[in-house]
Scaffold this motif. Sequence first.
Motif, short mmCIF file in Angstrom:
data_model
loop_
_atom_site.label_atom_id
_atom_site.label_comp_id
_atom_site.label_asym_id
_atom_site.label_seq_id
_atom_site.Cartn_x
_atom_site.Cartn_y
_atom_site.Cartn_z
N ALA A 169 0.89 -1.16 0.00
CA ALA A 169 0.00 0.00 0.00
C ALA A 169 0.93 1.21 0.00
CB ALA A 169 -0.87 -0.03 1.24
N SER A 170 0.77 2.11 -0.97
CA SER A 170 1.76 3.19 -1.14
C SER A 170 2.01 3.95 0.15
CB SER A 170 1.27 4.18 -2.20
OG SER A 170 0.85 3.51 -3.33
N GLY A 171 0.99 4.13 0.96
CA GLY A 171 1.14 4.88 2.20
C GLY A 171 2.05 4.19 3.19
N GLU A 172 2.32 2.91 2.99
CA GLU A 172 3.18 2.15 3.90
C GLU A 172 4.66 2.27 3.57
OE1 GLU A 172 1.34 1.29 6.85
OE2 GLU A 172 2.75 -0.40 6.68
N LEU A 173 4.96 2.82 2.38
CA LEU A 173 6.35 2.84 1.93
C LEU A 173 7.28 3.42 2.99
CD1 LEU A 173 6.02 3.99 -1.78
CD2 LEU A 173 6.95 1.83 -0.97
N LYS A 174 6.87 4.57 3.51
CA LYS A 174 7.77 5.27 4.43
C LYS A 174 7.85 4.60 5.79
CE LYS A 174 5.44 9.28 4.01
NZ LYS A 174 4.18 8.87 3.37
N HIS A 175 7.03 3.57 5.99
CA HIS A 175 7.09 2.83 7.26
C HIS A 175 8.04 1.64 7.17
CE1 HIS A 175 3.96 5.36 8.83
NE2 HIS A 175 3.26 5.14 7.74
N GLY A 176 8.85 1.59 6.15
CA GLY A 176 9.83 0.51 6.10
C GLY A 176 10.35 0.20 4.71
N THR A 177 9.44 -0.01 3.77
CA THR A 177 9.83 -0.53 2.45
C THR A 177 10.71 0.42 1.66
OG1 THR A 177 7.63 -1.42 2.48
CG2 THR A 177 8.86 -1.69 0.45
N LEU A 178 10.58 1.70 1.90
CA LEU A 178 11.34 2.68 1.13
C LEU A 178 12.84 2.39 1.21
CD1 LEU A 178 10.36 4.96 -0.62
CD2 LEU A 178 10.59 6.52 1.31
N ALA A 179 13.24 1.70 2.29
CA ALA A 179 14.66 1.36 2.45
C ALA A 179 15.15 0.45 1.32
CB ALA A 179 14.86 0.67 3.80
N LEU A 180 14.21 -0.26 0.68
CA LEU A 180 14.60 -1.19 -0.39
C LEU A 180 14.62 -0.52 -1.76
CD1 LEU A 180 12.44 -4.27 0.68
CD2 LEU A 180 14.91 -4.02 0.89
N ILE A 181 14.07 0.67 -1.82
CA ILE A 181 13.98 1.33 -3.13
C ILE A 181 15.29 2.07 -3.41
CG2 ILE A 181 12.63 2.96 -4.55
CD1 ILE A 181 10.97 0.55 -3.67
N VAL A 182 16.03 1.50 -4.35
CA VAL A 182 17.32 2.11 -4.73
C VAL A 182 17.36 2.27 -6.24
CG1 VAL A 182 18.64 1.25 -2.73
CG2 VAL A 182 18.37 -0.19 -4.78
N GLU A 183 18.40 2.83 -6.73
CA GLU A 183 18.52 3.09 -8.17
C GLU A 183 18.31 1.82 -9.00
OE1 GLU A 183 22.23 4.85 -9.23
OE2 GLU A 183 21.76 4.75 -11.37
N GLY A 184 17.47 1.94 -10.00
CA GLY A 184 17.29 0.83 -10.96
C GLY A 184 16.28 -0.22 -10.55
N VAL A 185 15.70 -0.13 -9.33
CA VAL A 185 14.70 -1.14 -8.93
C VAL A 185 13.39 -0.82 -9.66
CG1 VAL A 185 13.25 -1.93 -7.01
CG2 VAL A 185 15.69 -1.60 -6.67
N PRO A 186 12.81 -1.82 -10.34
CA PRO A 186 11.53 -1.54 -11.02
C PRO A 186 10.37 -1.45 -10.03
CG PRO A 186 12.63 -3.46 -11.97
CD PRO A 186 13.32 -3.16 -10.69
N VAL A 187 9.58 -0.41 -10.19
CA VAL A 187 8.38 -0.23 -9.35
C VAL A 187 7.19 -0.04 -10.30
CG1 VAL A 187 7.19 1.23 -7.65
CG2 VAL A 187 9.67 0.86 -7.48
N ILE A 188 6.17 -0.87 -10.12
CA ILE A 188 4.95 -0.70 -10.92
C ILE A 188 3.98 0.09 -10.03
CG2 ILE A 188 3.19 -1.89 -12.29
CD1 ILE A 188 5.97 -2.94 -13.01
N ALA A 189 3.61 1.28 -10.48
CA ALA A 189 2.78 2.15 -9.64
C ALA A 189 1.41 2.32 -10.27
CB ALA A 189 3.45 3.51 -9.49
N LEU A 190 0.39 1.87 -9.54
CA LEU A 190 -0.98 2.03 -10.05
C LEU A 190 -1.55 3.32 -9.50
CD1 LEU A 190 -0.58 -1.32 -9.43
CD2 LEU A 190 -2.74 -1.28 -10.64
N ALA A 191 -2.13 4.13 -10.37
CA ALA A 191 -2.65 5.43 -9.91
C ALA A 191 -3.98 5.72 -10.60
CB ALA A 191 -1.62 6.52 -10.23
N THR A 192 -4.99 4.94 -10.24
CA THR A 192 -6.28 5.13 -10.93
C THR A 192 -7.39 5.58 -9.99
OG1 THR A 192 -7.09 2.90 -10.51
CG2 THR A 192 -5.70 3.18 -12.45
N GLN A 193 -7.10 5.59 -8.68
CA GLN A 193 -8.18 5.86 -7.74
C GLN A 193 -8.26 7.37 -7.47
OE1 GLN A 193 -10.26 3.13 -6.33
NE2 GLN A 193 -9.38 2.42 -8.26
N LYS A 194 -9.31 7.98 -8.00
CA LYS A 194 -9.40 9.44 -7.97
C LYS A 194 -9.40 9.96 -6.54
CE LYS A 194 -11.58 10.13 -12.42
NZ LYS A 194 -12.29 8.96 -12.92
N SER A 195 -10.06 9.22 -5.64
CA SER A 195 -10.20 9.73 -4.27
C SER A 195 -8.85 9.84 -3.53
CB SER A 195 -11.15 8.82 -3.48
OG SER A 195 -10.84 7.48 -3.76
N VAL A 196 -7.84 9.11 -3.99
CA VAL A 196 -6.53 9.18 -3.31
C VAL A 196 -5.42 9.54 -4.30
CG1 VAL A 196 -7.02 7.64 -1.36
CG2 VAL A 196 -6.38 6.65 -3.55
#
Length: 609
Positions: free
Chosen positions: A499-526
């Motif tokens: 859940a994108s909102g959870e990234l900063k609670h831990g997972t962001l540590a794994l996001i480094v240069e060149g890691v593929p991230v598929i980001a879904l952005a279709t929900q207008k309310s958020v």
Amino acid sequence: MCGIVGYIGGKRAVDFLLDGLTKLEYRGYDSAGVAVNCGDNIFIEKSVGRLDSLKEKLKNRLPAGTVGIGHTRWATHGRPSDLNAHPHTDCHGNFVVVHNGIIENFMPLKEELIARGHKFISETDTEVVAHLLEEVYTGDFVSAVREVLNKIEGSYSLVFMSKMHPDVLLCAKQENPLVVGLGKGENFIASDIPAIISYTRDTFILNDGEIAIVKKDSVQVINRQGGLVDKKIFHVSWNAEAAEKGGYEHFMLKEINEQPKAVRDTMSKRIAKDGASIILDELNWDKNFLDGINKIYIVACGTAYHAGLVGKFYIEKLVRKLVEVDLASEYRYRDPIVDDKTLVIVISQSGETSDTLAALKESKRLGAKTLAITNVVGSSIAREAENVIHTWAGPEIAVASTKAYTTQLILMFMLALYMAQTAETISGDELKRLINLLKKIPAQISETLSDVEPIKTFARQYGFNEDVFYIGRSLDYCVALEGALKLKEISYIHAEAYASGELKHGTLALIVEGVPVIALATQKSVYDKTLSNIKEVKARDAIVIGIAAAGDTELEKYLDHVIFVPETDELLIPLLTVVPLQLLAYYAAITRGCDVDKPRNLAKSVTVE
Ligand code: F6R
């Protein structure tokens, strides 16, 4: 997705019929039958279960006739049984029919026929066709068939045989495949090319609305108005294995591409003609019943669990009832709080998953009302649940579930609409608006499927990465979970959904240069919050592939790659966004040379704990 075969020629028909049905076995079936014209009578034999049971019944009494039809059935209307197996006949056994598909208006037709004295022996929708033929027949077989086709609604491939016309087989096609194989002094009919490929490679592929008049030495194709159709011979160059997959390289790709038809079949018969309400004949819930339910559990495993997560959104949003979604393997052991005011919905493609079945039994023991959503009529889960709604997706052969998931989503959405209209938690206008959008989904899935090239390119570029992340909020997160599971199971790439909102609670540590991230952005309310999360990963030099709805002009400003799906309501968009994720997983697995249809360590139906 039953199997059809037909033969007319100089040889014993039953030999081709049994061989052809054997070649169609890979599609899955629960019963089989053959009918052979033997001059003064039509010989019929049918059997529930495998083809071997039918062959056993035919042992030492194979009919000698040279005209016949055969069928393997995948139950939709009526459980698997000898009586429900095809072929079906009219009251006097003069007309015999085999059918793939669904006759949507069979119920009113059946009631009328019964009122006029017809005797039905099966629970199927198909049997009405034989009785209708009996009613309208005045000596001209072709005209009678055309008249019957004008009376039935739905999808079908049909083959007709008549005692009075032993020199001809007639067949008709509407949204279900049918081919005529052209031989010398003999002709063949089949729902799928593998059945005929070892007899002939010259075929006519029938189009919707066409009727073929198949004789021993000739084949004529006419349209519904009776006009002759000039058909080109299609020469099949595929080998037998490719033919089973309809020319696709894998069953998974075939099933991904079958989704427009599968979801159309799921909806079929379940939307009122005026488009203003949902009809779920399987349920006779009223407002009182729903008012008495104070909690809903959706319980399932794997992909079906992911469909349940989407279902929670639908029911909570439209019916305003609390829904908990549980993994069946957890639910059954954690002493769930369930009583007679609880509704438990289990979802299972196969209807045989042992954890889901056990969870269903436990729910019943605790007094809950139960509903199963499954693809397999007569499965253990279908038999155990108080109420059942079938997805009608047809057999799913690839281990990785694709069309089962989208049809489960369609049914969850229709169930939520049905509950909302019954509990009066939705306005008539909103109901109509959503039904209208729902009806567009099959065409929108087709549109999404047509844009495959960028996905192939991404798969080739990133197919060798060892970690991929999927992010999204709200329903996008539910779809992200399914996308990650698809990638893991068939390409063996480590994939996680957050859940994108959870990234900063831990997972962001794994996001480094060149890691593929598929980001879904279709929900207008958020949407704005999702965009901030996307910027967070982009700022860490991840390679971000966006999935957005058509008309989104924002995402492209930040990302190099965006895949667009057609615009619809945000509740329905998971049906579209999952498609590129299925394709991405498929092409990544191809890039890595994996066995797509049979991934290591996995089975299609998990009947052990
Ligand atoms: C994944 C997949 C599995 C099944 C799960 C439940 O692609 O197919 O996760 O969804 O094993 O199976 P059913 O729906 O048959 O209960």
